[in-house]
Design an enzyme around this catalytic site. Structure first.
Site, mmCIF file in Angstrom:
data_model
loop_
_atom_site.group_PDB
_atom_site.id
_atom_site.type_symbol
_atom_site.label_atom_id
_atom_site.label_comp_id
_atom_site.label_asym_id
_atom_site.label_seq_id
_atom_site.Cartn_x
_atom_site.Cartn_y
_atom_site.Cartn_z
ATOM 1 N N PRO A 86 0.762 -1.184 -0.008
ATOM 2 C CG PRO A 86 -0.675 -1.488 1.819
ATOM 3 C CD PRO A 86 0.590 -1.941 1.289
ATOM 4 C CD GLU A 113 -0.812 -4.871 9.240
ATOM 5 O OE1 GLU A 113 -2.035 -5.355 9.761
ATOM 6 O OE2 GLU A 113 -0.818 -3.810 8.641
ATOM 7 N NE ARG A 155 -5.109 -4.473 -22.414
ATOM 8 C CZ ARG A 155 -4.706 -3.307 -23.045
ATOM 9 N NH1 ARG A 155 -3.752 -2.262 -22.526
ATOM 10 N NH2 ARG A 155 -5.740 -2.860 -23.881
ATOM 11 C CG ASP A 170 -4.491 0.769 -23.804
ATOM 12 O OD1 ASP A 170 -3.372 -0.065 -23.352
ATOM 13 O OD2 ASP A 170 -5.400 0.023 -23.804
HETATM 14 N N1 LIG Z 1 -0.122 -3.077 -4.278
HETATM 15 C C1 LIG Z 1 -1.104 -2.850 -3.077
HETATM 16 C C2 LIG Z 1 -1.729 -2.805 -2.602
HETATM 17 C C3 LIG Z 1 -1.897 -3.242 -1.069
HETATM 18 C C4 LIG Z 1 -1.173 -4.503 -0.634
HETATM 19 C C5 LIG Z 1 -0.452 -4.995 -1.242
HETATM 20 C C6 LIG Z 1 0.535 -5.866 -0.561
HETATM 21 C C7 LIG Z 1 0.112 -6.406 0.721
HETATM 22 C C8 LIG Z 1 0.703 -7.299 1.802
HETATM 23 C C9 LIG Z 1 0.215 -7.079 2.941
HETATM 24 N N2 LIG Z 1 -0.854 -6.394 2.731
HETATM 25 C C10 LIG Z 1 -1.807 -6.105 3.870
HETATM 26 C C11 LIG Z 1 -1.338 -4.570 4.495
HETATM 27 C C12 LIG Z 1 -2.488 -4.091 5.011
HETATM 28 C C13 LIG Z 1 -2.465 -2.911 5.699
HETATM 29 C C14 LIG Z 1 -1.027 -2.356 5.651
HETATM 30 C C15 LIG Z 1 -0.689 -0.839 6.417
HETATM 31 N N3 LIG Z 1 -0.601 -1.447 7.913
HETATM 32 C C16 LIG Z 1 -1.079 -0.257 8.750
HETATM 33 C C17 LIG Z 1 -0.589 -0.320 9.982
HETATM 34 C C18 LIG Z 1 0.766 -0.527 10.264
HETATM 35 C C19 LIG Z 1 1.138 -1.692 9.560
HETATM 36 C C20 LIG Z 1 0.880 -1.463 8.065
HETATM 37 C C21 LIG Z 1 -0.135 -3.345 5.005
HETATM 38 C C22 LIG Z 1 -0.455 -4.343 4.428
HETATM 39 C C23 LIG Z 1 -0.742 -5.680 1.436
HETATM 40 C C24 LIG Z 1 -1.659 -4.988 0.848
HETATM 41 N N4 LIG Z 1 -3.092 -2.722 -0.494
HETATM 42 N N5 LIG Z 1 -3.462 -1.888 -1.410
HETATM 43 C C25 LIG Z 1 -2.612 -1.850 -2.374
HETATM 44 N N6 LIG Z 1 -2.991 -0.887 -3.555
#
Ligand SMILES: N#Cc1c(-c2ccc3ccn(Cc4ccc(CN5CCCCC5)cc4)c3c2)n[nH]c1N
Length: 240
Positions: A86, A113, A155, A170
């Site tokens: 994220p 996480e 693609r 696109d």
């Molecule tokens: N690309 C992409 C993504 C992802 C994504 C990608 C990869 C992983 C691996 C695990 N997660 C779940 C997750 C959920 C919350 C948090 C934030 N926490 C906040 C409190 C302190 C700790 C961190 C981190 C990780 C992932 C999510 N989400 N959205 C996108 N666009």
């Protein structure tokens, strides 16, 4: 292109073998290999996570397992390592266009996480590593993001799309959203296809389509308009 995906949920990547992408893989245009991270665990519980140093919610994925898995998967073949998160740099069509010429992409799908930062730091010391995000919302893991990115890149590869022109026209390829599309019947539930599209006047059709694209972009994505190069819009375009 070879694509490797490391994940604790290999089944999440099954959609890659469906439809268009599945045919591209079967045709040998893309070589996709999915690896289960747990195959590199050594304990009876196949643990891949642990509590975060410094406290905080959830668990973090342990570096040791990831290190052994990535060392094996990467081998000696040059590759670009992609880590969805994220907190990543936004993945855009420009990213997909940049990656389409890579001989090999390796995706590390985190869960919980995320992955211990030292894994990224370790591999960034010896190869290109990109931490990317597919959008400003929070998923549960990286697998869905990998599906999105692999499809966007695949693609663009020669031979994957039946109609290569589609990728050239696109959305975003000219910096604008594409306008509305229509097909038969001419009238559906009292709604008629715009007459210009049935006029055969290709100049008028092109102008109409650009006007609709400008209108839609101005309304839905003014940020894209603002990002266009100075000379991309003529005086008439600026009326939208
Ligand atoms: N690309 C992409 C993504 C992802 C994504 C990608 C990869 C992983 C691996 C695990 N997660 C779940 C997750 C959920 C919350 C948090 C934030 N926490 C906040 C409190 C302190 C700790 C961190 C981190 C990780 C992932 C999510 N989400 N959205 C996108 N666009």
């Amino acid at each position: 292109m070879r694509i490797d995906v490391v994940t604790i949920f290999p089944g999440y990547l099954a959609p890659l073998r469906e439809a268009l992408l599945g045919r591209a893989i079967a045709a040998g245009l893309i070589d996709v290999r999915v690896h289960n991270l747990r195959d590199w665990t050594r304990d009876v519980h196949q643990a891949v996570d642990d509590a975060p140093y410094g406290g905080g919610p959830g668990m973090v994925m342990r570096p040791q397992v990831w290190g052994e898995a990535l060392d094996d998967v990467l081998g000696d073949e040059p590759a670009r390592l992609i880590v969805p998160t994220p907190a990543g740099v936004p993945f855009t069509q420009a990213t997909a266009r940049r990656w389409k010429d890579e001989p090999r992409l390796v995706f590390a799908c985190g869960r919980y996480e995320g992955i211990d930062q030292r894994v990224v730091d370790e591999y960034a010391s010896r190869m290109p590593v990109e931490e990317v995000s597919i959008g400003d919302y929070v998923l549960v893991g990286g697998e869905v993001a990998v599906l999105v990115m692999v499809e966007a890149v695949a693609r663009l590869l020669p031979g994957v799309l039946g109609n290569p022109q589609s990728a050239e026209q696109d959305s975003f390829s000219d910096g604008l959203l594409e306008g509305p599309a229509y097909t038969r019947p001419v009238v559906w539930r009292g709604r008629e296809v715009p007459a210009v599209l049935r006029s055969g006047d290709h100049g008028a059709i092109a102008r109409w389509r650009r006007d609709r694209a400008l209108e839609r972009t101005a309304k839905r994505r003014p940020d894209l308009l603002a990002a266009l190069p100075e000379d991309a819009l003529d005086q008439r375009d600026r009326e939208f």
